[in-house]
Each structure stands twice: as C-alpha cells, then as structure tokens.
Design a protein around this motif. Structure first.
Motif, PDB file in Angstrom:
ATOM      1  N   GLY A  47       2.779  -9.431  -6.874  1.00 46.59           N
ATOM      2  CA  GLY A  47       2.954  -9.799  -5.469  1.00 46.59           C
ATOM      3  C   GLY A  47       3.852  -8.862  -4.693  1.00 46.59           C
ATOM      4  O   GLY A  47       4.248  -9.182  -3.555  1.00 46.59           O
ATOM      5  N   PHE A  48       4.186  -7.698  -5.247  1.00 43.74           N
ATOM      6  CA  PHE A  48       5.065  -6.750  -4.566  1.00 43.74           C
ATOM      7  C   PHE A  48       4.267  -5.883  -3.596  1.00 43.74           C
ATOM      8  O   PHE A  48       3.080  -5.607  -3.802  1.00 43.74           O
ATOM      9  CB  PHE A  48       5.757  -5.827  -5.570  1.00 43.74           C
ATOM     10  N   THR A  49       4.932  -5.464  -2.542  1.00 37.21           N
ATOM     11  CA  THR A  49       4.362  -4.452  -1.665  1.00 37.21           C
ATOM     12  C   THR A  49       4.359  -3.128  -2.429  1.00 37.21           C
ATOM     13  O   THR A  49       5.388  -2.725  -2.978  1.00 37.21           O
ATOM     14  CB  THR A  49       5.193  -4.307  -0.387  1.00 37.21           C
ATOM     15  N   CYS A  50       3.229  -2.448  -2.469  1.00 42.06           N
ATOM     16  CA  CYS A  50       3.195  -1.204  -3.241  1.00 42.06           C
ATOM     17  C   CYS A  50       2.205  -0.215  -2.639  1.00 42.06           C
ATOM     18  O   CYS A  50       1.300  -0.591  -1.876  1.00 42.06           O
ATOM     19  CB  CYS A  50       2.863  -1.471  -4.700  1.00 42.06           C
ATOM     20  N   ARG A  51       2.424   1.042  -3.013  1.00 39.66           N
ATOM     21  CA  ARG A  51       1.607   2.125  -2.492  1.00 39.66           C
ATOM     22  C   ARG A  51       1.542   3.220  -3.549  1.00 39.66           C
ATOM     23  O   ARG A  51       2.481   3.411  -4.323  1.00 39.66           O
ATOM     24  CB  ARG A  51       2.238   2.648  -1.199  1.00 39.66           C
ATOM     25  N   GLN A  52       0.438   3.937  -3.581  1.00 39.20           N
ATOM     26  CA  GLN A  52       0.267   5.075  -4.493  1.00 39.20           C
ATOM     27  C   GLN A  52      -0.212   6.259  -3.675  1.00 39.20           C
ATOM     28  O   GLN A  52      -1.140   6.127  -2.868  1.00 39.20           O
ATOM     29  CB  GLN A  52      -0.750   4.719  -5.576  1.00 39.20           C
ATOM     30  N   ASP A  53       0.420   7.436  -3.856  1.00 40.49           N
ATOM     31  CA  ASP A  53       0.015   8.587  -3.054  1.00 40.49           C
ATOM     32  C   ASP A  53      -0.874   9.541  -3.851  1.00 40.49           C
ATOM     33  O   ASP A  53      -1.243   9.274  -5.003  1.00 40.49           O
ATOM     34  CB  ASP A  53       1.237   9.298  -2.460  1.00 40.49           C
TER      35      ASP A  53
END
Length: 491
Positions: A47-53
């Motif tokens: 449930g965490f806010t996450c991003r991958q570049d």
C-alpha cells in the motif's frame, strides 16, 4: 547465537526474511531489473506510494504515524546491486544462480564460495523491514533504492532527488556498527590500453607459468589500509626481479577481476632463455618464501606456484612490449597514496590496480584502476600520473565512472542525534567520521546541498570477496537502533 539457530528460523525475523529473499534473486550490477521489479510489486502490495524509473531505481514513500505528519521526513537509501566475485574453484552464474548463504555461528557467509551481497543487500533488507514494521512511531519515511552503485553509479547519478520531501538521509551502505560514516571519498575508473605485438619464439626458450593466489583481497576502499597486499603487485615483483638477470617475454597475463576489488589471484606465462631456467626458478622460490613472511599473517592461504610448461612454441610479446607492460605495472599507483591529516587512521587518497591482462585476440594490454580521494583535485592528480605513464610507455587511458566525494559536515544534526541515541540505547559510543569508500550521498548533495546525511550499518567484512560476511547479532542491534533513531526523529 544458539546451536538451534537455522536459516529457516532466522528467516522468520524481519530483516533476515528480506535479506534471504534477496539472495534468491540474482542482482549483479547492471542486472538489477528482476530484483527492482520484485520490490516494486512488494511495495505496491504493502500500500505504499512507489515509483520505478528507467534506471530501475525505486522510490517508496510511507506516510507518517498519526500525529507526526508535520515532522521532517527521513529518507533511507541503499543500493540494489552486488559485486560478483567467486573463488577460483567455484562454478556460479551470478545472472542465474541464487547466492549460497551459509550460517556460521553469528555470521552469514557463503562458505568462501562467492560474494554474499550483504553489500548492500543488508541495507535494502533493513529499509524494507523498517517500511513493513508497525511497532514504532515515525515521521514520513521515504526510501530510495539505487542501481549500478558498484560500477558507474548511474543509478544515483540519475536519481530524481526532487521526488523526496526529506531533509535527512540515512544511507544504509555501511559496514561497521560502532562507526557511522559522515563523509566519503570520490573516485573514478581509469582504463589503460596499449597495443602489443606477438612473435614466435625459438627452441631454446623455456616457458614457465607463475601463479600468485590464495590472497584475501577485499574492498579497494574499505580494506586498502589493511595490508593484505595485491596479487598483481606480487606477480609484478616476481617478473621485475627475474628481468634483472634474464630477458623476459610475456606470453600471457591475467590478474584480478574487478577494479574495486583488491586482486586475489594473478598469473603469467613467461618465456626466457632455457639456460637460465634453474637460476630464475631458484629466485622465484626465494621470493615466494619472502612473500609468505611479508603477508602470511593476513593471507594464511597465500601460495606461489611455478610450473614449467611443455615447449609448445607459444607466441610471446616482443621484448620491448614486455618491458613496457612490466614498467606500467611497476609504476602505476597502487595502495595508499596519502593518509588524512585531520582524521587519524583514515585514508585520504589511494589507488587500486584491480585488473591487468593481455587480450591476445585484440593484441592489447589492459590495466584497470580505481583512484580515490577525499578531494577531487587529489584524485585528479593520481589520474594525471597514470596519463603520464601512458605517454611514456605508449597507449591511452580512458577515465569513466567519476563519482563525487561527500564532504564531512561538522554541524550535522543527524550525526549528533545518532551518537546520542546510540549511547542511550546501548551505553556505548558511536564513532562518527568520514571514510575512504565511495558512497552515493555525494550525488544527492550535488543536487540538494542542504541535505543532512549519515551512513549506518551492521558489522560486515571482506566485502567484494568470497569471504564476505555480515554479523547477525549486529544486524539485530542496528535494526533496533534505526527504529529508535527514526522514532525520535531530528528536531
């Protein structure tokens, strides 16, 4: 550690649950995608806010505990990749095979088979366990997992630090529980190449393979001051002494495997007039005995092997090219260059000649080094020496993977809080000084100079070698310490 402790039991503990899971997923440098994808999916499921570049860096954010939303956020940072080193007799594909983790009393090791990946898998595991923990109060937590730290730092170089709110950064790429890092060295990769010419030898030549092996090696920054010696350097000394009494011709050369790992093995095939064979072999036997006196205490498994090869008419380098290669190996900066005048016991500048080889199919000699320094100008001065050597002996150098130092901040509030918190928690002092390794904080500070950074981690050792280990009890203590430090936050 009790006799009943097993890997299965250890895996029930939060940090080791994640670390052992990491060990089952191959993640050498530049091949971190699978691990990055796996953690990204885990973070989403939590449930965490996450991003991958595009570089497979991961950005994860966990909201603050109730009532702590207005406090400054804290960022945790670690790198996903690991160094791929294995013992000479071991068959292991780092791109496919899981790490063979072994329990040895209070240590996790691989039994001397491969690198463990505690650098920096244990940092990743600590951050994941802290994100998953619901038993302590904290401000907003932000996590950055980077890639390619062990090579060109492209993950940290291209990380979007503006994504984070945190003014405080706790880097988890540290290898000593009782020492927090407050600054680090900058460095780069220097690759020297020189074209060489091969020729056929005559029937009157003897061919001998010299092999220096069994050395401990280690991290070119973390261990450069430990006096373990370099296999490439010892082999070079053997060749240089022989060259004083006979004309040498190099047929083959292979030493070391990675520029930031101190070389553990090096071998060469040498040709010289057959009538000098006994004299040269006697010389090398005497040198082998001397090496064991010099380095045996820290390298108990050190060995020197010399083997007379069948007369197969090997192609060899010309005498001129052999001498040019030998001169470069003798004169290239190696080991400690200068100590830090303000922080006793800390190396300020060094160089590690981590790879040396002849590439027969491309008719060239290659040597790869990693110069480091607390100051960019001093690092560049070491590079200038290598550039001058390339001009003297022919060939060219290429400088790449440049990474900045992290200047020590004597006014760091995070450092003061960490020292105070550790003392209250364990009744022991936490040393806090700069170190000679290269850490990613320098990249973040270039983009956001106002950041307050510190590096913390459990006891680990023999990094970048098959003897790598991490302490279980120390990891537990550091996990509790991080909870306490983050829980108290920085005022």
């Amino acid at each position: 550690m009790t006799e009943q402790m097993t890997l299965e039991a250890l895996e029930k503990e939060p940090v080791f649950h994640y670390f052992l899971a990491l060990c089952r997923i191959p993640h050498p440098t530049f091949q971190e995608k699978l691990l990055s994808d796996t953690i990204f999916t885990w973070a989403r499921n939590q449930g965490f806010t996450c991003r991958q570049d595009a570089y497979h860096n991961l950005y994860i954010r966990k909201p603050a505990s109730t009532g702590r939303e207005k406090e400054p956020a804290v960022m945790l940072q670690a790198h996903l990749d690991m160094v791929s080193q294995k013992a000479p007799h071991v068959v292991h594909d780092f791109a496919k095979d899981p790490i063979p983790v072994k329990l040895e009393d209070d240590l996790l090791t691989t039994g001397g088979r491969t690198t463990l990946g505690a650098d920096d898998g244990i940092g990743v595991a600590l951050a994941m366990a802290l994100l998953a923990a619901d038993d302590f109060s904290h401000p907003e937590l932000e996590v950055l997992f980077t890639t390619a730290e062990e090579d060109d730092f492209s993950g940290a170089l291209n990380a979007d630090v503006s994504w984070f709110h945190a003014p405080y950064v706790i880097d988890l790429d540290n290898a000593s529980e009782h020492h927090a890092t407050t600054g680090s060295a900058g460095g780069c990769c220097v690759r020297y190449e020189r074209p060489v010419t091969y020729k056929r030898t005559t029937a009157s030549f003897a061919f001998v393979r010299c092999h220096v092996g069994g050395m401990r090696g280690g991290h070119s920054g973390e261990d450069i001051h430990r006096g373990r010696g370099s296999a490439i350097e010892l082999l070079t000394r053997m060749m240089a002494e022989a060259e004083k009494i006979v004309t040498l011709y190099l047929a083959d050369l292979k030493g070391g495997s990675f520029r930031i790992a101190i070389s553990r093995d090096a071998s060469a095939v040498l040709a010289f007039p057959a009538d000098a064979l006994q004299k040269v072999m006697a010389l090398w036997k005497k040198m082998g005995e001397a090496f064991k006196v010099e380095y045996g205490a820290v390298n108990p498994d050190l060995f020197i092997q010399t083997e007379v090869l069948p007369d197969e008419r090997f192609e060899v380098l010309t005498a001129e090219d052999t001498r040019a290669v030998l001169c470069y190996l003798l004169l290239a900066p190696q080991g400690i260059v200068e100590m830090n005048g303000m922080v006793p016991g800390v190396v300020q500048s060094s160089a590690n000649l981590g790879e040396a080889r002849l590439e027969r199919e491309k008719s060239r000699f290659v040597a790869v080094s990693e110069p480091r320094s607390s100051f960019a100008s001093r690092r560049d001065a070491i590079v200038d020496k290598m550039r001058l050597l390339s001009q003297l002996f022919g060939g060219t150098i290429d400088v790449s993977c440049v990474y900045p130092g992290w200047p020590d901040n004597p006014d760091s509030q995070l450092k003061k809080m960490a020292v105070s918190c550790y003392r209250k928690l364990y009744g022991e002092e936490l040393a806090a000084t700069p170190v000679h390794v290269g850490l990613e904080c320098g990249f973040f500070l270039e983009k956001r100079p106002e950041l307050d950074c510190i590096s913390i981690g459990p006891d680990a050792g023999n990094l970048h070698s098959p003897q790598e280990f991490v302490s279980i009890s120390s990891t537990r203590r550091v996990f509790a310490f991080l909870k306490e430090l983050i829980g108290k936050a920085v005022e």
